[in-house]
Design a protein around this motif. Structure first.
Motif, PDB file in Angstrom:
ATOM      1  N   ARG A  83     -60.551  22.503  38.407  1.00 34.63           N
ATOM      2  CA  ARG A  83     -60.254  22.166  37.013  1.00 34.63           C
ATOM      3  C   ARG A  83     -59.577  23.334  36.313  1.00 34.63           C
ATOM      4  N   LYS A  84     -60.047  24.529  36.567  1.00 36.54           N
ATOM      5  CA  LYS A  84     -59.447  25.690  35.926  1.00 36.54           C
ATOM      6  C   LYS A  84     -58.021  25.912  36.421  1.00 36.54           C
ATOM      7  N   ARG A  85     -57.792  25.678  37.698  1.00 38.29           N
ATOM      8  CA  ARG A  85     -56.492  25.941  38.286  1.00 38.29           C
ATOM      9  C   ARG A  85     -55.446  24.933  37.823  1.00 38.29           C
ATOM     10  N   PHE A  86     -55.787  23.654  37.819  1.00 36.71           N
ATOM     11  CA  PHE A  86     -54.797  22.631  37.546  1.00 36.71           C
ATOM     12  C   PHE A  86     -54.845  22.098  36.125  1.00 36.71           C
ATOM     13  N   GLY A  87     -55.926  22.286  35.417  1.00 36.70           N
ATOM     14  CA  GLY A  87     -56.031  21.815  34.047  1.00 36.70           C
ATOM     15  C   GLY A  87     -56.206  20.306  34.004  1.00 36.70           C
ATOM     16  N   ARG A  88     -56.179  19.753  32.812  1.00 40.98           N
ATOM     17  CA  ARG A  88     -56.340  18.308  32.650  1.00 40.98           C
ATOM     18  C   ARG A  88     -55.013  17.628  32.892  1.00 40.98           C
ATOM     19  N   SER A  89     -55.085  16.390  33.381  1.00 46.77           N
ATOM     20  CA  SER A  89     -53.843  15.641  33.587  1.00 46.77           C
ATOM     21  C   SER A  89     -53.342  15.154  32.237  1.00 46.77           C
ATOM     22  N   LYS A  90     -52.039  15.116  32.071  1.00 46.09           N
ATOM     23  CA  LYS A  90     -51.439  14.686  30.824  1.00 46.09           C
ATOM     24  C   LYS A  90     -50.731  13.355  31.053  1.00 46.09           C
ATOM     25  N   PRO A  91     -50.922  12.402  30.131  1.00 44.11           N
ATOM     26  CA  PRO A  91     -50.241  11.125  30.293  1.00 44.11           C
ATOM     27  C   PRO A  91     -48.748  11.290  30.093  1.00 44.11           C
ATOM     28  N   GLU A  92     -47.997  10.432  30.766  1.00 39.41           N
ATOM     29  CA  GLU A  92     -46.544  10.458  30.614  1.00 39.41           C
ATOM     30  C   GLU A  92     -46.158   9.447  29.556  1.00 39.41           C
ATOM     31  N   GLY A  93     -45.072   9.708  28.860  1.00 37.46           N
ATOM     32  CA  GLY A  93     -44.594   8.780  27.845  1.00 37.46           C
ATOM     33  C   GLY A  93     -45.242   9.053  26.503  1.00 37.46           C
ATOM     34  N   PRO A  94     -44.953   8.156  25.542  1.00 39.84           N
ATOM     35  CA  PRO A  94     -45.500   8.365  24.208  1.00 39.84           C
ATOM     36  C   PRO A  94     -47.006   8.171  24.178  1.00 39.84           C
ATOM     37  N   VAL A  95     -47.672   8.919  23.296  1.00 37.82           N
ATOM     38  CA  VAL A  95     -49.120   8.860  23.180  1.00 37.82           C
ATOM     39  C   VAL A  95     -49.457   8.637  21.708  1.00 37.82           C
ATOM     40  N   SER A  96     -50.449   7.798  21.436  1.00 38.31           N
ATOM     41  CA  SER A  96     -50.856   7.546  20.059  1.00 38.31           C
ATOM     42  C   SER A  96     -51.645   8.726  19.523  1.00 38.31           C
ATOM     43  N   VAL A  97     -51.923   8.674  18.237  1.00 41.00           N
ATOM     44  CA  VAL A  97     -52.673   9.748  17.604  1.00 41.00           C
ATOM     45  C   VAL A  97     -54.064   9.852  18.202  1.00 41.00           C
ATOM     46  N   GLY A  98     -54.654   8.741  18.585  1.00 45.13           N
ATOM     47  CA  GLY A  98     -55.983   8.745  19.175  1.00 45.13           C
ATOM     48  C   GLY A  98     -55.987   9.202  20.617  1.00 45.13           C
ATOM     49  N   GLY A  99     -54.840   9.341  21.246  1.00 44.95           N
ATOM     50  CA  GLY A  99     -54.775   9.838  22.607  1.00 44.95           C
ATOM     51  C   GLY A  99     -54.477   8.762  23.642  1.00 44.95           C
ATOM     52  N   ALA A 100     -54.497   7.498  23.247  1.00 44.32           N
ATOM     53  CA  ALA A 100     -54.215   6.414  24.196  1.00 44.32           C
ATOM     54  C   ALA A 100     -52.709   6.260  24.371  1.00 44.32           C
ATOM     55  N   PRO A 101     -52.264   5.832  25.568  1.00 46.47           N
ATOM     56  CA  PRO A 101     -50.821   5.612  25.770  1.00 46.47           C
ATOM     57  C   PRO A 101     -50.330   4.484  24.850  1.00 46.47           C
ATOM     58  N   VAL A 102     -49.118   4.630  24.365  1.00 39.87           N
ATOM     59  CA  VAL A 102     -48.516   3.611  23.508  1.00 39.87           C
ATOM     60  C   VAL A 102     -47.828   2.583  24.409  1.00 39.87           C
ATOM     61  N   ILE A 103     -48.103   1.314  24.148  1.00 45.78           N
ATOM     62  CA  ILE A 103     -47.456   0.243  24.919  1.00 45.78           C
ATOM     63  C   ILE A 103     -46.140  -0.064  24.234  1.00 45.78           C
ATOM     64  N   ALA A 104     -45.078   0.111  24.995  1.00 45.85           N
ATOM     65  CA  ALA A 104     -43.747  -0.095  24.426  1.00 45.85           C
ATOM     66  C   ALA A 104     -43.458  -1.587  24.339  1.00 45.85           C
ATOM     67  N   ALA A 105     -42.790  -1.966  23.267  1.00 49.28           N
ATOM     68  CA  ALA A 105     -42.380  -3.369  23.110  1.00 49.28           C
ATOM     69  C   ALA A 105     -41.252  -3.657  24.079  1.00 49.28           C
ATOM     70  N   PRO A 106     -41.128  -4.916  24.493  1.00 44.73           N
ATOM     71  CA  PRO A 106     -40.026  -5.241  25.421  1.00 44.73           C
ATOM     72  C   PRO A 106     -38.673  -4.957  24.763  1.00 44.73           C
ATOM     73  N   LYS A 107     -37.793  -4.396  25.557  1.00 44.88           N
ATOM     74  CA  LYS A 107     -36.480  -4.040  25.039  1.00 44.88           C
ATOM     75  C   LYS A 107     -35.584  -5.268  25.063  1.00 44.88           C
ATOM     76  N   THR A 108     -34.825  -5.399  24.013  1.00 48.63           N
ATOM     77  CA  THR A 108     -33.860  -6.514  23.985  1.00 48.63           C
ATOM     78  C   THR A 108     -32.501  -5.953  24.310  1.00 48.63           C
ATOM     79  N   ALA A 109     -31.671  -6.776  24.908  1.00 44.83           N
ATOM     80  CA  ALA A 109     -30.330  -6.347  25.299  1.00 44.83           C
ATOM     81  C   ALA A 109     -29.455  -6.233  24.059  1.00 44.83           C
ATOM     82  N   GLU A 110     -28.661  -5.228  24.030  1.00 42.63           N
ATOM     83  CA  GLU A 110     -27.789  -5.015  22.887  1.00 42.63           C
ATOM     84  C   GLU A 110     -26.556  -5.916  23.038  1.00 42.63           C
ATOM     85  N   PRO A 111     -26.043  -6.511  21.912  1.00 43.20           N
ATOM     86  CA  PRO A 111     -24.885  -7.407  21.997  1.00 43.20           C
ATOM     87  C   PRO A 111     -23.597  -6.715  22.258  1.00 43.20           C
TER      88      PRO A 111
END
Length: 111
Positions: A83-111
């Motif tokens: 634990r000391k050597r590697f530290g805590r794992s960090k989530p990838e992508g956006p994270v909410s203020v509470g620490g949970a990963p943010v679920i991205a909305a589906p992307k729409t195609a641009e016209p």
């Protein structure tokens, strides 16, 4: 040898000034002695207080002993090192203020 009246008056003033200065020096010396006595008393009080502080600190400071700390099991010791050597794992992508990963909305195609 006879002195003039003026010389006698000057000599009397000089002797009087010497006597007055001698008296003032004696008063100053007695004040210095009194201050030395006061300082010696203060130093004695400081010495007593310092020894009391040292004795109180020795009473309140626990002496660490090897028997009071339980030894770590080999598995726990290895995990704490990892634990000391590697530290805590960090989530990838956006994270909410509470620490949970943010679920991205589906992307729409641009016209």
């Amino acid at each position: 040898m006879s002195l003039s009246l003026e010389d006698r008056a000057s000599l009397f003033e000089i002797k009087w000034a010497q006597q007055k200065t001698g008296d003032e020096i004696a008063v100053l010396n007695s004040r210095i002695d009194a201050q030395r006595d006061d300082l010696k008393g203060i130093l004695d009080q400081i010495t007593i207080l310092a020894s009391r502080i040292d004795s109180l600190q020795s009473l309140t400071t626990p002496v660490p002993s090897a028997a009071s700390e339980p030894p770590l099991s080999p598995a726990r010791a290895a995990s704490s090192v990892a634990r000391k050597r590697f530290g805590r794992s960090k989530p990838e992508g956006p994270v909410s203020v509470g620490g949970a990963p943010v679920i991205a909305a589906p992307k729409t195609a641009e016209p």
